[in-house]
Scaffold this active site. Sequence first.
Site, PDB file in Angstrom:
ATOM      1  N   LYS A 145       0.808  -0.778  -0.058  1.00 30.09           N
ATOM      2  CA  LYS A 145      -0.601   0.315   0.021  1.00 30.09           C
ATOM      3  C   LYS A 145       0.670   1.543  -0.216  1.00 30.09           C
ATOM      4  O   LYS A 145       1.636   1.237   0.711  1.00 30.09           O
ATOM      5  CB  LYS A 145      -1.304  -0.128   1.489  1.00 30.09           C
TER       6      LYS A 145
HETATM    7  C1  E4P Z   1      -8.470   1.858   3.538  1.00 32.00           C
HETATM    8  O1  E4P Z   1      -7.236   1.021   3.211  1.00 32.00           O
HETATM    9  C2  E4P Z   1      -8.663   1.955   4.468  1.00 32.00           C
HETATM   10  O2  E4P Z   1      -7.251   0.847   5.626  1.00 32.00           O
HETATM   11  C3  E4P Z   1      -9.461   2.042   5.669  1.00 32.00           C
HETATM   12  O3  E4P Z   1     -10.399   2.623   4.927  1.00 32.00           O
HETATM   13  C4  E4P Z   1      -9.601   4.029   6.826  1.00 32.00           C
HETATM   14  O4  E4P Z   1     -10.814   3.822   6.953  1.00 32.00           O
HETATM   15  P1  E4P Z   1     -11.177   4.595   8.249  1.00 32.00           P
HETATM   16  O5  E4P Z   1     -10.931   6.283   7.545  1.00 32.00           O
HETATM   17  O6  E4P Z   1     -12.278   5.152   8.163  1.00 32.00           O
HETATM   18  O7  E4P Z   1      -9.700   5.035   8.817  1.00 32.00           O
END
Ligand code: E4P
Length: 230
Positions: free
Chosen positions: A97
């Site tokens: 990522k």
């Molecule tokens: C995506 O890969 C992220 O880990 C996640 O969806 C972030 O979500 P949040 O905005 O609830 O932190």
Amino acid sequence: MKLYLDTANVQEIREVHALGVLAGVTTNPSLVAKALGEAGERFDSEAAFYARFTEIVREIAELVQAPVSAEALATDPEGMIAEGRKLAALNEHVVVKLPISEAGLRACRVLADEGVAVNMTLVFSANQALLAARAGARYVSPFLGRVDDIGWDGVELVRSIREIFDVHDLGTEIIAASVRHPQHVTAAALAGADIATVPYKVLKAMIKHPLTEIGIQRFLADWEKAKQEL
Ligand code: E4P
């Protein structure tokens, strides 16, 4: 639309995996820190903390046997590339990522050319998604909930990205991320997301419906009554 779990909590992943609906997992540094904090794990150095992080990523990948996104923490392209290679070497299912940025795009192109799957994260505009796809990202993660939080429309963002990818024949998969409630999941599916990555609580809420609960109770009560009358 496939369903991923958005967590670094191995217990949660184990439980949802057993439901037979899980197609992958996404983690991020906040989720890893939360999972380790909840487990009461403490570390005496950053190296020990990072080693535990990679251990968790490997454990999740071995468990689900499906894509598991693990975020690189470096901020420069060379660092991202080096870290991405190490993360990808943990298990064949690991997806690296990277945040959308100049450094992220440069690292994405290098890693993608080496055959490493990249999930370009923190995407808040259709142009960012287009750039990620052009840099070779296997996945792009628009953050629905955080877009909604600033008064814009997260689902509309997913819909725009879907249209652009279809019109221009881009194979990058769209992961609807930052999902906050079951309605986000339905809306993301209707907007054409390939995947929704869903927190444990949201996935559990998706299973439930008051009429299902009432229906189960009624069937059991009727069955008991019929048994008494035999
Ligand atoms: C995506 O890969 C992220 O880990 C996640 O969806 C972030 O979500 P949040 O905005 O609830 O932190």
